[in-house]
Scaffold this motif. Structure first.
Motif, PDB file in Angstrom:
ATOM      1  N   HIS A 144      32.926  80.986  26.586  1.00  0.00           N
ATOM      2  CA  HIS A 144      31.588  82.320  26.733  1.00  0.00           C
ATOM      3  C   HIS A 144      30.700  80.863  26.562  1.00  0.00           C
ATOM      4  CE1 HIS A 144      33.683  85.556  24.923  1.00  0.00           C
ATOM      5  NE2 HIS A 144      34.440  85.043  24.763  1.00  0.00           N
ATOM      6  N   LEU A 145      29.956  81.371  27.353  1.00  0.00           N
ATOM      7  CA  LEU A 145      28.660  80.333  27.685  1.00  0.00           C
ATOM      8  C   LEU A 145      27.500  81.143  27.522  1.00  0.00           C
ATOM      9  CD1 LEU A 145      30.772  78.036  31.033  1.00  0.00           C
ATOM     10  CD2 LEU A 145      30.665  77.397  27.945  1.00  0.00           C
ATOM     11  N   GLY A 146      26.413  80.142  27.764  1.00  0.00           N
ATOM     12  CA  GLY A 146      24.956  80.076  27.840  1.00  0.00           C
ATOM     13  C   GLY A 146      24.454  80.643  26.085  1.00  0.00           C
ATOM     14  N   SER A 147      22.927  81.355  26.992  1.00  0.00           N
ATOM     15  CA  SER A 147      21.793  82.112  25.404  1.00  0.00           C
ATOM     16  C   SER A 147      21.161  83.109  26.122  1.00  0.00           C
ATOM     17  CB  SER A 147      21.713  80.455  25.009  1.00  0.00           C
ATOM     18  OG  SER A 147      20.334  80.232  25.737  1.00  0.00           O
ATOM     19  N   GLU A 150      17.917  81.805  27.587  1.00  0.00           N
ATOM     20  CA  GLU A 150      17.983  81.272  28.986  1.00  0.00           C
ATOM     21  C   GLU A 150      18.563  81.761  29.968  1.00  0.00           C
ATOM     22  OE1 GLU A 150      18.884  76.605  28.760  1.00  0.00           O
ATOM     23  OE2 GLU A 150      20.378  77.552  28.107  1.00  0.00           O
ATOM     24  N   ALA A 151      18.893  83.475  29.631  1.00  0.00           N
ATOM     25  CA  ALA A 151      18.954  84.421  30.138  1.00  0.00           C
ATOM     26  C   ALA A 151      20.312  84.429  30.901  1.00  0.00           C
ATOM     27  CB  ALA A 151      17.783  85.001  31.247  1.00  0.00           C
ATOM     28  N   ASN A 152      21.355  83.695  30.644  1.00  0.00           N
ATOM     29  CA  ASN A 152      22.451  83.727  31.184  1.00  0.00           C
ATOM     30  C   ASN A 152      23.854  83.479  30.302  1.00  0.00           C
ATOM     31  OD1 ASN A 152      22.076  81.028  29.501  1.00  0.00           O
ATOM     32  ND2 ASN A 152      22.643  79.617  31.611  1.00  0.00           N
ATOM     33  N   GLU A 153      23.599  84.449  29.728  1.00  0.00           N
ATOM     34  CA  GLU A 153      24.883  84.287  28.726  1.00  0.00           C
ATOM     35  C   GLU A 153      26.408  85.665  28.900  1.00  0.00           C
ATOM     36  OE1 GLU A 153      25.645  85.496  23.471  1.00  0.00           O
ATOM     37  OE2 GLU A 153      23.904  87.158  24.843  1.00  0.00           O
ATOM     38  N   THR A 175      33.168  85.941  36.324  1.00  0.00           N
ATOM     39  CA  THR A 175      32.201  85.622  35.714  1.00  0.00           C
ATOM     40  C   THR A 175      30.954  86.974  35.175  1.00  0.00           C
ATOM     41  OG1 THR A 175      31.652  83.229  36.163  1.00  0.00           O
ATOM     42  CG2 THR A 175      30.195  85.075  34.772  1.00  0.00           C
ATOM     43  N   THR A 176      31.344  87.692  34.130  1.00  0.00           N
ATOM     44  CA  THR A 176      30.480  88.554  33.867  1.00  0.00           C
ATOM     45  C   THR A 176      29.220  88.347  32.843  1.00  0.00           C
ATOM     46  OG1 THR A 176      32.628  89.960  33.648  1.00  0.00           O
ATOM     47  CG2 THR A 176      30.742  90.716  32.648  1.00  0.00           C
ATOM     48  N   LEU A 177      27.905  88.065  33.171  1.00  0.00           N
ATOM     49  CA  LEU A 177      27.002  88.237  32.528  1.00  0.00           C
ATOM     50  C   LEU A 177      26.973  89.137  31.793  1.00  0.00           C
ATOM     51  CD1 LEU A 177      26.525  86.882  35.137  1.00  0.00           C
ATOM     52  CD2 LEU A 177      24.239  86.903  34.107  1.00  0.00           C
ATOM     53  N   ASN A 178      26.287  89.139  30.030  1.00  0.00           N
ATOM     54  CA  ASN A 178      26.570  90.093  29.320  1.00  0.00           C
ATOM     55  C   ASN A 178      24.612  90.984  29.716  1.00  0.00           C
ATOM     56  OD1 ASN A 178      27.909  88.781  27.449  1.00  0.00           O
ATOM     57  ND2 ASN A 178      27.198  88.015  26.321  1.00  0.00           N
ATOM     58  N   GLN A 179      24.806  92.021  28.821  1.00  0.00           N
ATOM     59  CA  GLN A 179      23.479  93.099  29.212  1.00  0.00           C
ATOM     60  C   GLN A 179      22.027  91.798  28.523  1.00  0.00           C
ATOM     61  OE1 GLN A 179      22.818  95.368  31.028  1.00  0.00           O
ATOM     62  NE2 GLN A 179      25.053  95.598  30.772  1.00  0.00           N
ATOM     63  N   GLY A 180      20.756  91.907  29.687  1.00  0.00           N
ATOM     64  CA  GLY A 180      19.618  91.360  29.279  1.00  0.00           C
ATOM     65  C   GLY A 180      20.110  89.740  29.546  1.00  0.00           C
ATOM     66  N   SER A 181      20.916  89.307  30.431  1.00  0.00           N
ATOM     67  CA  SER A 181      21.141  88.263  31.148  1.00  0.00           C
ATOM     68  C   SER A 181      20.961  88.148  32.378  1.00  0.00           C
ATOM     69  CB  SER A 181      22.416  87.270  30.494  1.00  0.00           C
ATOM     70  OG  SER A 181      21.821  86.865  29.077  1.00  0.00           O
ATOM     71  N   ALA A 244      22.074  92.547  35.139  1.00  0.00           N
ATOM     72  CA  ALA A 244      23.242  92.293  34.187  1.00  0.00           C
ATOM     73  C   ALA A 244      24.342  92.642  35.586  1.00  0.00           C
ATOM     74  CB  ALA A 244      24.110  92.181  33.099  1.00  0.00           C
ATOM     75  N   TYR A 245      25.096  91.733  35.719  1.00  0.00           N
ATOM     76  CA  TYR A 245      26.353  91.779  37.143  1.00  0.00           C
ATOM     77  C   TYR A 245      27.763  91.114  36.581  1.00  0.00           C
ATOM     78  CZ  TYR A 245      24.473  87.679  38.476  1.00  0.00           C
ATOM     79  OH  TYR A 245      23.685  86.292  38.155  1.00  0.00           O
TER      80      TYR A 245
END
Length: 270
Positions: A144-147, A150-153, A175-181, A244-245
């Motif tokens: 689990h990385l990002g924040s 920084e729009a990269n959670e 890799t799966t980005l969270n909603q909003g990232s 997200a994607y």
């Protein structure tokens, strides 16, 4: 089978948008009842899409491989995208669901796909036989990385790697980005000893801006859902979507060290 020839980085400045897509992007990999493939001369990687609709589909060796079976001199990972696809290899059958990964080793004679759904295929040359293995979405090593700031959670799941499914030279994860990232792989890096291919999924009707090229002379590609893009060793690979994607990252080359990267500072990108 579409072929993507190796491109010298100095040629990049002379390519327009259409030529960039022709050289580096694979689209339209999925059609009902078919297996579609593309061959990248960078590290001899093959990507493909299979969409069984009930009747079995055989994974046959294209004439370009000059082999009796697809996996005579190759290894293969099959990534579930939707539905439940049955994969039978040399008499053994596995069910591949969304974001499950099935690895099939060099020397496998027959591969048949059945059921209803879609799977993404990635293959690289191999010289020794390992073991077939299925890793589910829940079994994969997850980072689990990002924040959100920084729009990269995001969650990185590693499937085929040195501490996971054993391979010859293939390394693969999702890799799966969270909603909003929306950002992936920023700060960017290079893989001077490996080729990497990104496959974008889950975009729907959204648009993705993929950055490529040398760090001091970047270019961009506009990609849609289920496009794959080849990243040669001299190119960065990064992107941002309008939503997200998920993306499948797959590498092949000199080693299987996941951490073997050459970092690029964001301030050095041009």
């Amino acid at each position: 089978m579409k072929r993507l020839w190796s491109t010298h980085p100095d040629d990049l400045a002379r390519l327009d948008s259409t030529e960039l897509h022709q050289r580096f992007v694979v689209s339209d990999l999925f059609a009902p009842g078919e297996v579609r493939l593309a061959y990248a001369h960078d590290d001899r990687m093959i990507v493909g899409g299979a969409m069984p609709t009930g009747d079995p589909i055989e994974l046959e060796a294209p004439t370009e491989l000059r082999s009796g079976n697809f996996l005579d001199r190759r290894e293969l990972a099959l990534v579930g995208l939707d539905g439940a696809v049955g994969v039978t290899a040399d008499g053994e059958t596995w069910k591949v669901g969304r974001h499950d990964v099935l690895y099939l080793p060099c020397g496998t004679k027959s591969v048949t796909l059945s059921g209803t759904g879609a799977v993404y295929l990635v293959s690289a040359p191999a010289h020794r036989r390992t073991a077939a293995r299925l890793a589910s979405h829940d079994e994969a090593t997850a980072l689990h990385l990002g924040s959100a700031e920084e729009a990269n959670e995001r969650v990185i799941r590693k499937y085929v790697h040195a501490d996971g499914i054993e391979s010859n030279q293939l390394v693969l994860g999702i890799t799966t980005l969270n909603q909003g990232s929306v950002w992936n792989t920023m700060p960017a890096h290079l893989h001077d000893r490996r080729t990497e291919i990104y496959f974008y999924d889950g975009l729907g009707d959204a648009l993705l801006v993929h950055l490529m090229g040398r760090p001091d002379s970047t270019r961009h590609l506009l990609l849609r859902n289920r496009d794959a893009v080849v990243s040669p060793p001299w190119s960065i690979h990064s992107g941002s979507g309008t939503s997200a994607y998920s993306f499948v990252w797959a590498m092949a080359g000199e080693n299987i060290d996941y951490t073997d990267v050459d970092s690029v500072s964001s301030g050095d990108l041009r």
